[in-house]
Design a protein around this motif. Structure first.
Motif, PDB file in Angstrom:
ATOM      1  N   SER A 138       9.984  -4.473  74.785  1.00  0.00           N
ATOM      2  CA  SER A 138      10.456  -3.424  73.459  1.00  0.00           C
ATOM      3  C   SER A 138      11.163  -4.674  72.692  1.00  0.00           C
ATOM      4  CB  SER A 138      11.240  -2.833  73.777  1.00  0.00           C
ATOM      5  OG  SER A 138      12.381  -1.525  72.965  1.00  0.00           O
ATOM      6  N   ASP A 139      11.082  -4.187  71.482  1.00  0.00           N
ATOM      7  CA  ASP A 139      11.006  -5.270  70.678  1.00  0.00           C
ATOM      8  C   ASP A 139      13.361  -5.279  70.419  1.00  0.00           C
ATOM      9  OD1 ASP A 139       9.142  -6.385  69.981  1.00  0.00           O
ATOM     10  OD2 ASP A 139       8.890  -5.377  68.618  1.00  0.00           O
ATOM     11  N   VAL A 140      13.519  -4.129  70.827  1.00  0.00           N
ATOM     12  CA  VAL A 140      14.981  -3.621  71.075  1.00  0.00           C
ATOM     13  C   VAL A 140      15.834  -3.683  72.328  1.00  0.00           C
ATOM     14  CG1 VAL A 140      17.085  -2.492  70.315  1.00  0.00           C
ATOM     15  CG2 VAL A 140      14.517  -2.513  68.549  1.00  0.00           C
ATOM     16  N   PHE A 141      16.452  -4.824  72.252  1.00  0.00           N
ATOM     17  CA  PHE A 141      17.534  -4.850  73.912  1.00  0.00           C
ATOM     18  C   PHE A 141      18.938  -4.469  73.634  1.00  0.00           C
ATOM     19  CE2 PHE A 141      19.763  -6.652  76.880  1.00  0.00           C
ATOM     20  CZ  PHE A 141      19.345  -6.250  78.302  1.00  0.00           C
ATOM     21  N   SER A 142      19.876  -3.178  74.299  1.00  0.00           N
ATOM     22  CA  SER A 142      20.802  -2.943  74.405  1.00  0.00           C
ATOM     23  C   SER A 142      21.815  -3.549  75.594  1.00  0.00           C
ATOM     24  CB  SER A 142      21.223  -1.448  73.952  1.00  0.00           C
ATOM     25  OG  SER A 142      20.690  -0.696  73.008  1.00  0.00           O
ATOM     26  N   PRO A 143      22.471  -4.758  75.236  1.00  0.00           N
ATOM     27  CA  PRO A 143      23.029  -5.558  76.241  1.00  0.00           C
ATOM     28  C   PRO A 143      24.326  -4.426  77.159  1.00  0.00           C
ATOM     29  CG  PRO A 143      22.696  -7.084  74.225  1.00  0.00           C
ATOM     30  CD  PRO A 143      22.455  -5.334  73.626  1.00  0.00           C
ATOM     31  N   LEU A 144      23.951  -3.962  78.223  1.00  0.00           N
ATOM     32  CA  LEU A 144      24.699  -3.633  78.398  1.00  0.00           C
ATOM     33  C   LEU A 144      27.209  -4.453  79.309  1.00  0.00           C
ATOM     34  CD1 LEU A 144      22.463  -1.305  81.161  1.00  0.00           C
ATOM     35  CD2 LEU A 144      24.435  -1.084  78.983  1.00  0.00           C
ATOM     36  N   GLU A 145      26.255  -5.668  79.728  1.00  0.00           N
ATOM     37  CA  GLU A 145      27.198  -6.282  80.256  1.00  0.00           C
ATOM     38  C   GLU A 145      26.260  -8.073  79.938  1.00  0.00           C
ATOM     39  OE1 GLU A 145      28.841  -5.961  84.286  1.00  0.00           O
ATOM     40  OE2 GLU A 145      27.542  -3.127  84.074  1.00  0.00           O
ATOM     41  N   PRO A 146      26.687  -8.224  78.509  1.00  0.00           N
ATOM     42  CA  PRO A 146      26.107  -9.460  78.687  1.00  0.00           C
ATOM     43  C   PRO A 146      26.981 -10.864  78.846  1.00  0.00           C
ATOM     44  CG  PRO A 146      27.383  -8.309  76.002  1.00  0.00           C
ATOM     45  CD  PRO A 146      27.372  -7.710  77.777  1.00  0.00           C
ATOM     46  N   THR A 147      27.032 -11.621  79.207  1.00  0.00           N
ATOM     47  CA  THR A 147      27.925 -12.833  79.722  1.00  0.00           C
ATOM     48  C   THR A 147      28.667 -12.781  79.094  1.00  0.00           C
ATOM     49  OG1 THR A 147      25.821 -13.437  80.850  1.00  0.00           O
ATOM     50  CG2 THR A 147      27.423 -15.482  80.624  1.00  0.00           C
ATOM     51  N   GLU A 148      30.171 -13.678  78.949  1.00  0.00           N
ATOM     52  CA  GLU A 148      31.235 -13.578  78.075  1.00  0.00           C
ATOM     53  C   GLU A 148      30.935 -15.249  78.198  1.00  0.00           C
ATOM     54  OE1 GLU A 148      34.912 -12.334  78.913  1.00  0.00           O
ATOM     55  OE2 GLU A 148      34.020 -10.005  78.740  1.00  0.00           O
TER      56      GLU A 148
END
Length: 215
Positions: A138-148
């Motif tokens: 998919s061209d869309v990704f919804s981050p849940l817990e991205p790295t800080e």
């Protein structure tokens, strides 16, 4: 603390058509350029590959074992978007053609061909071909817990370099450029005779040299 999706969203809003990663291989003559928009698209597809195809969750580890290449920042940014740890010790590995002898439990192999196409030869049994897998993500990704991330000072330069973007110094340089309005011009197998031409044609504003150029 900021995350990579935050930084990339700001760049997309500011100027999606601006070049972000330009790659030269002086050994082959290849030139590849990824605009902010294209880079973001490739990161989304790669993050979905991590999360959906490889079933990796935030906190899991991945080994990115690639030579200096335009795909290096893509895999790194996608790992940050997924909240993955990038580690030399991981059950999932991303390798190039020369890394097939350094496989892990799950291995994704990149042909490192222009446009990230598939291998033209058979891969060892069980090795996944990145060129087959990533286009269908998919061209869309919804981050849940991205790295800080600890992001360096914003950098507005267009930097010509042979510094590996997967190295600590290289990833820090790249993060600063994304945080500002800068861009990266990465040269693999640098040829000293071509360096001034690269600098002029790409309108580089600074240069960072690490490897000994060939004459």
């Amino acid at each position: 603390m900021p995350t990579f999706p935050d930084l990339l969203a700001r760049r997309l809003a500011a100027d999606p058509g601006q070049p972000l990663v330009t790659f030269y291989d002086d050994a082959t003559g290849e030139r590849t350029e990824l605009s902010v928009k294209t880079f973001a698209n490739w990161v989304s597809k790669t993050a979905n590959l991590y999360a959906e195809e490889l079933m990796l969750d935030p906190g899991d580890a991945v080994r990115i074992d690639l030579p200096p290449h335009s795909l290096g920042p893509v895999f790194l940014a996608a790992a940050w978007a997924c909240g993955l740890r990038v580690s030399a010790e991981a059950d999932v590995a991303v390798v190039g053609p020369d890394g097939l002898d350094r496989r892990a439990g799950t291995t994704v192999a990149c042909a490192l061909a222009p446009f990230a196409t598939r291998f033209t030869t058979d891969l060892p049994e069980g090795v996944l071909d990145h060129g087959v897998l990533w286009p269908g993500q998919s061209d869309v990704f919804s981050p849940l817990e991205p790295t800080e991330l600890e992001v360096p000072a914003p950098d507005d330069r267009r930097v010509l370099t042979d510094l590996d973007p997967l190295s600590p110094e290289g990833s820090r340089l790249f993060l600063g450029l994304v945080a500002g309005h800068g861009s990266l011009v990465l040269v693999a197998h640098p040829d000293e005779r071509r360096w001034p031409a690269h600098s002029e044609s790409e309108r580089a504003t600074d240069s960072v040299r690490t490897a000994q150029p060939t004459s």
